[in-house]
Design an enzyme around this catalytic site. Sequence first.
Site, short mmCIF file in Angstrom:
data_model
loop_
_atom_site.label_atom_id
_atom_site.label_comp_id
_atom_site.label_asym_id
_atom_site.label_seq_id
_atom_site.Cartn_x
_atom_site.Cartn_y
_atom_site.Cartn_z
N GLU A 40 0.83 -1.08 0.14
CA GLU A 40 0.25 -0.22 0.08
C GLU A 40 0.91 1.18 0.12
O GLU A 40 1.95 1.31 0.60
CB GLU A 40 -0.97 -0.12 1.20
CG GLU A 40 -1.90 1.05 1.24
CD GLU A 40 -2.76 0.99 2.50
OE1 GLU A 40 -3.94 1.39 2.56
OE2 GLU A 40 -2.27 0.48 3.57
N LYS A 113 -10.32 0.45 -2.03
CA LYS A 113 -10.36 0.47 -0.63
C LYS A 113 -11.56 0.52 -0.13
O LYS A 113 -12.11 1.62 0.02
CB LYS A 113 -9.22 0.79 -0.03
CG LYS A 113 -8.93 0.47 1.63
CD LYS A 113 -7.66 1.15 2.03
CE LYS A 113 -7.52 0.78 3.40
NZ LYS A 113 -6.29 1.34 4.08
N CYS A 153 -4.92 -3.74 3.42
CA CYS A 153 -4.67 -2.97 4.76
C CYS A 153 -5.92 -3.21 5.88
O CYS A 153 -6.14 -4.29 6.13
CB CYS A 153 -4.17 -1.72 4.66
SG CYS A 153 -3.13 -1.30 6.23
#
Length: 265
Positions: A40, A113, A153
Amino acid sequence: MRVAAIQMVSTESLAQNMVTAASLLQKARDTGAQLLLLPEYWPQMGLQETDKLTIAEPLGHGVIQGFLSGTARRLGAWIIGGTLPLISSEENKVLNTSLVYNPQGEAVAHYDKIHLFGFSKGSESYEESRTIVAGDEVATFETDLGKVGLSICYDLRFPELFRHMGVCTLIVVPAAFTHTTGQAHWEILLRARAIENQCYVLAAAQGGLHTNGRRTWGHSMLIDPWGKIVDVLSDGEGVVSGELDMALLQGIRENLPALKHRKLV
């Protein structure tokens, strides 16, 4: 298939990070890996949250996307571009996006995301929603060895996302976990996602002290469907890699058919 995760300690300089990424991707390919995962925020860990706005690109065009496409084609490998900022429909905000390129350099999938990180403890505070627009669609893509699920993440804390992917051979997790939360939960969560989904999990992390003062946890790793860590790198720049053993995966699913025993889907 051999897969590899790239660990970086990205700076505020896009040019510098691209040089580092190119070197590490080549190193990973030299191990025989055919699928390469960047972390990321690999193109930039800005000095300010708003720095990402200055390098944001429209989907399908730009220096960063050109680099990923060209590198995938040159190396003849799948590249999952960790995350990069894409221009969103909201002013002064971007999408935090993973882009997937096949060995021909063609963009074949992307994932924005969904879960945006927020954390506050003492002087440490993060709120991604200030500069990022959340995505709303689960994303996967197909390879010769089966389906690959995309996550980023903070998504790691939401197991329902991974269930929505369906049955995967591999789940990838590019990340920039903080040192505080990573030390407590990173390995536990990664191994849990591998065990409950009976698939491999490949996690590429930021790992070290960045020029903006942020400290990330690192510990990029490959985990097998039984929850065993195949390879790990604690901190600093480097590569973790390993083979996806399909006989092992199938054996685990046959011996413990938990995916077939699900009642709530």
